[in-house]
Scaffold this motif. Structure first.
Motif, mmCIF file in Angstrom:
data_model
loop_
_atom_site.group_PDB
_atom_site.id
_atom_site.type_symbol
_atom_site.label_atom_id
_atom_site.label_comp_id
_atom_site.label_asym_id
_atom_site.label_seq_id
_atom_site.Cartn_x
_atom_site.Cartn_y
_atom_site.Cartn_z
ATOM 1 N N MET A 1 -58.560 -10.949 20.314
ATOM 2 C CA MET A 1 -57.185 -11.385 20.215
ATOM 3 C C MET A 1 -56.330 -11.080 18.870
ATOM 4 S SD MET A 1 -55.717 -15.283 20.368
ATOM 5 C CE MET A 1 -53.906 -15.778 20.161
ATOM 6 N N THR A 2 -55.235 -10.501 18.897
ATOM 7 C CA THR A 2 -54.595 -9.900 17.919
ATOM 8 C C THR A 2 -54.016 -11.099 17.047
ATOM 9 O OG1 THR A 2 -53.875 -7.953 18.896
ATOM 10 C CG2 THR A 2 -52.803 -8.404 17.062
ATOM 11 N N ILE A 3 -54.182 -10.977 15.645
ATOM 12 C CA ILE A 3 -53.450 -11.950 14.771
ATOM 13 C C ILE A 3 -52.461 -11.534 14.332
ATOM 14 C CG2 ILE A 3 -53.845 -13.254 12.689
ATOM 15 C CD1 ILE A 3 -56.831 -13.145 13.416
ATOM 16 N N ASP A 4 -51.257 -11.940 14.608
ATOM 17 C CA ASP A 4 -50.133 -11.200 14.202
ATOM 18 C C ASP A 4 -49.385 -11.958 12.998
ATOM 19 O OD1 ASP A 4 -47.457 -10.147 14.078
ATOM 20 O OD2 ASP A 4 -47.038 -10.294 16.142
ATOM 21 N N LEU A 5 -49.285 -11.389 11.976
ATOM 22 C CA LEU A 5 -49.008 -11.511 10.487
ATOM 23 C C LEU A 5 -47.598 -10.745 10.234
ATOM 24 C CD1 LEU A 5 -52.394 -12.153 8.625
ATOM 25 C CD2 LEU A 5 -50.931 -14.009 9.778
ATOM 26 N N ARG A 6 -47.185 -10.164 10.801
ATOM 27 C CA ARG A 6 -46.030 -9.134 10.488
ATOM 28 C C ARG A 6 -44.686 -10.343 10.220
ATOM 29 N NH1 ARG A 6 -44.944 -6.242 16.151
ATOM 30 N NH2 ARG A 6 -45.331 -8.116 16.779
ATOM 31 N N SER A 7 -44.363 -11.190 10.729
ATOM 32 C CA SER A 7 -43.289 -11.951 10.375
ATOM 33 C C SER A 7 -43.427 -13.427 10.839
ATOM 34 C CB SER A 7 -41.808 -11.315 10.820
ATOM 35 O OG SER A 7 -41.037 -12.011 10.364
ATOM 36 N N ASP A 8 -42.611 -14.527 10.221
ATOM 37 C CA ASP A 8 -42.674 -15.606 10.992
ATOM 38 C C ASP A 8 -41.628 -15.907 12.404
ATOM 39 O OD1 ASP A 8 -40.516 -15.390 9.208
ATOM 40 O OD2 ASP A 8 -41.074 -17.195 8.117
ATOM 41 N N THR A 9 -41.027 -14.547 12.641
ATOM 42 C CA THR A 9 -39.938 -14.467 13.656
ATOM 43 C C THR A 9 -40.879 -14.092 15.027
ATOM 44 O OG1 THR A 9 -39.687 -12.220 13.322
ATOM 45 C CG2 THR A 9 -38.243 -13.381 12.171
ATOM 46 N N VAL A 10 -42.148 -13.872 14.849
ATOM 47 C CA VAL A 10 -42.897 -13.592 15.955
ATOM 48 C C VAL A 10 -43.465 -14.595 16.680
ATOM 49 C CG1 VAL A 10 -43.414 -11.268 14.965
ATOM 50 C CG2 VAL A 10 -44.941 -13.363 14.963
ATOM 51 N N THR A 11 -42.986 -15.949 16.346
ATOM 52 C CA THR A 11 -43.523 -17.130 17.006
ATOM 53 C C THR A 11 -42.987 -17.300 18.567
ATOM 54 O OG1 THR A 11 -41.848 -18.374 16.038
ATOM 55 C CG2 THR A 11 -43.838 -18.485 14.877
ATOM 56 N N GLN A 12 -43.945 -17.974 19.328
ATOM 57 C CA GLN A 12 -43.698 -18.095 20.705
ATOM 58 C C GLN A 12 -42.839 -19.724 20.763
ATOM 59 O OE1 GLN A 12 -43.829 -15.784 23.526
ATOM 60 N NE2 GLN A 12 -43.915 -14.474 21.717
ATOM 61 N N PRO A 13 -42.010 -19.670 21.583
ATOM 62 C CA PRO A 13 -41.821 -21.252 21.906
ATOM 63 C C PRO A 13 -42.717 -22.073 22.253
ATOM 64 C CG PRO A 13 -40.133 -19.623 22.844
ATOM 65 C CD PRO A 13 -41.138 -18.984 22.536
ATOM 66 N N THR A 14 -43.057 -23.417 21.914
ATOM 67 C CA THR A 14 -44.265 -23.935 22.425
ATOM 68 C C THR A 14 -43.817 -24.775 23.721
ATOM 69 O OG1 THR A 14 -43.090 -26.172 21.412
ATOM 70 C CG2 THR A 14 -44.628 -24.788 20.388
ATOM 71 N N PRO A 15 -44.722 -25.190 24.532
ATOM 72 C CA PRO A 15 -44.484 -25.613 25.887
ATOM 73 C C PRO A 15 -43.380 -26.850 25.764
ATOM 74 C CG PRO A 15 -46.743 -25.203 25.822
ATOM 75 C CD PRO A 15 -46.274 -24.954 24.336
ATOM 76 N N ALA A 16 -43.651 -27.574 24.770
ATOM 77 C CA ALA A 16 -42.737 -28.694 24.405
ATOM 78 C C ALA A 16 -41.157 -28.271 24.173
ATOM 79 C CB ALA A 16 -43.353 -29.677 23.618
ATOM 80 N N MET A 17 -41.258 -27.317 23.352
ATOM 81 C CA MET A 17 -39.799 -26.568 23.183
ATOM 82 C C MET A 17 -39.209 -25.962 24.280
ATOM 83 S SD MET A 17 -38.719 -23.564 20.527
ATOM 84 C CE MET A 17 -38.904 -24.582 19.077
ATOM 85 N N ARG A 18 -40.054 -25.435 25.192
ATOM 86 C CA ARG A 18 -39.477 -24.857 26.408
ATOM 87 C C ARG A 18 -39.124 -25.898 27.395
ATOM 88 N NH1 ARG A 18 -41.162 -19.319 27.632
ATOM 89 N NH2 ARG A 18 -42.548 -18.585 26.069
ATOM 90 N N ARG A 19 -39.901 -27.168 27.404
ATOM 91 C CA ARG A 19 -39.306 -28.264 28.441
ATOM 92 C C ARG A 19 -37.740 -28.921 27.594
ATOM 93 N NH1 ARG A 19 -45.004 -29.626 28.121
ATOM 94 N NH2 ARG A 19 -44.465 -30.885 26.457
#
Length: 348
Positions: A1-19
């Motif tokens: 699994m890739t560890i993405d440290l390029r920026s804090d903009t790469v975050t994915q919406p959490t399931p709770a946020m999507r809801r």
């Protein structure tokens, strides 16, 4: 699994946020009828101690709106060295606003004396200074926090000279966590403030610009439309920002702890130079000048090893901790980056 440290903009919406996004009440924001947008703007204005706020698609748009609020074509804004508005906004200040940016100081910081030395008066042959611009935290300087006492001193002097002040607070949330100061205290010296939801807070889209009610609700709203930033059922995006403020703001301290852990780990890797004591928030800058190929080759090798980082220049690399990077991932990243350096060899 890739560890993405390029920026804090790469975050994915959490399931709770999507809801939260799926369930958000919405309306046509151009008509001022989106309840989620109105609630977010009121909430953030209160957090920042300003009369009003306006939701915009990006931090760059918020910054460009701010420039046009305070400056006319042919005027100048005094900014810190290597500010985002100078490096990463495609020359928009000049292209769209006719505004000249004048960098002062070093490492993103400057004091009242440095600011005052750059001020130009309203002589017919000069571009007059109109605005003082502070970035807090400062991206290129490694998430550096601009000391509040220094901000207050330069703001007092700027006002005495008739200048306006804007805070590029894309990561003001991180500054608040790092200093322990309330957000409205950090924002108080400034006429206008921009803040971003899609970095450390982990929302997918959105920023705000906040300030005096008449300035924001009339002029800023008009400029946003000129830039194409007026949207319709924007409450879906605002709901993500609401969720981020509710659930992700306090946990930024974890990102700061992970950044310090990363920095200390990298400081022990032969070939990497990293000043862990300089890490104040969630951004770690480190030097790979002693590694064969420099920063570009290091980034390529790191990607092959499973870690994504970004080159700042020929010698420096940036890594950013965020919502989707755990303590365990940070420790693994140190091991993988150490292995990448070992395979590259030394300069000379």
């Amino acid at each position: 699994m890739t560890i993405d440290l390029r920026s804090d903009t790469v975050t994915q919406p959490t399931p709770a946020m999507r809801r939260a996004m799926a369930e958000a009440p919405v309306g046509d924001d151009v008509y001022g009828e989106d309840p989620s947008a109105r609630l977010l703007e009121e909430r953030v204005a209160e957090l920042l101690g300003k009369e009003a706020a306006l939701f915009v698609p990006s931090g760059t748009m918020a910054n460009q709106v701010a420039l046009q609020l305070h400056c006319r074509p042919g005027e100048e804004a005094i900014i810190g060295e290597n500010s985002h508005v100078f490096l990463y906004e495609c020359g928009a200040a000049a292209a769209f606003g006719g505004v000249t940016l004048v960098p002062v100081g070093t490492g993103g910081l400057f004091d009242a004396a440095q600011m005052e030395a750059a001020i130009k008066e309203d002589h017919y042959y000069l571009a007059p200074s109109r605005l003082v611009w502070v970035e807090n935290t400062h991206n290129v300087a490694g998430g550096r926090v601009f000391p509040q006492d220094q901000i207050v001193a330069l703001a007092d002097r700027a006002r005495a000279r008739g200048l306006s002040l804007h805070l590029d607070g894309a990561r003001i949330w991180n500054a608040g966590i790092a200093t322990g100061l309330p957000l409205d205290v950090l924002a108080a010296p400034f006429d206008t403030v921009s803040a971003c939801f899609s970095k450390g807070l982990g929302a997918p889209v959105g920023s705000v610009i906040a300030g005096p009610r008449e300035l924001i609700e009339v002029r800023a709203r008009r400029i946003r439309r000129m830039f194409g930033g007026a949207m319709r059922q924007v409450g879906l995006l605002c709901a993500a920002a609401h969720h981020a403020l509710d659930h992700h703001l306090g946990r930024l301290a974890t990102d700061h702890e992970n950044a310090a852990l990363l920095a200390h780990g990298l400081a022990d890797v032969p070939g990497i130079t990293c000043d862990a004591s300089a890490v104040e928030t969630n951004i770690v800058n480190f030097d790979v000048a002693d590694v064969a190929g420099g920063a570009s080759a290091f980034v390529t090798r790191a990607r092959a090893a499973g870690v994504l980082v970004g080159a700042i220049d020929e010698q420096r690399v940036r890594a950013v901790t965020h919502l989707d990077v755990s303590r365990a991932a940070v420790l693994e990243a140190v091991e993988l980056l150490s292995g990448a350096v070992g395979k590259m060899g030394k300069m000379g």
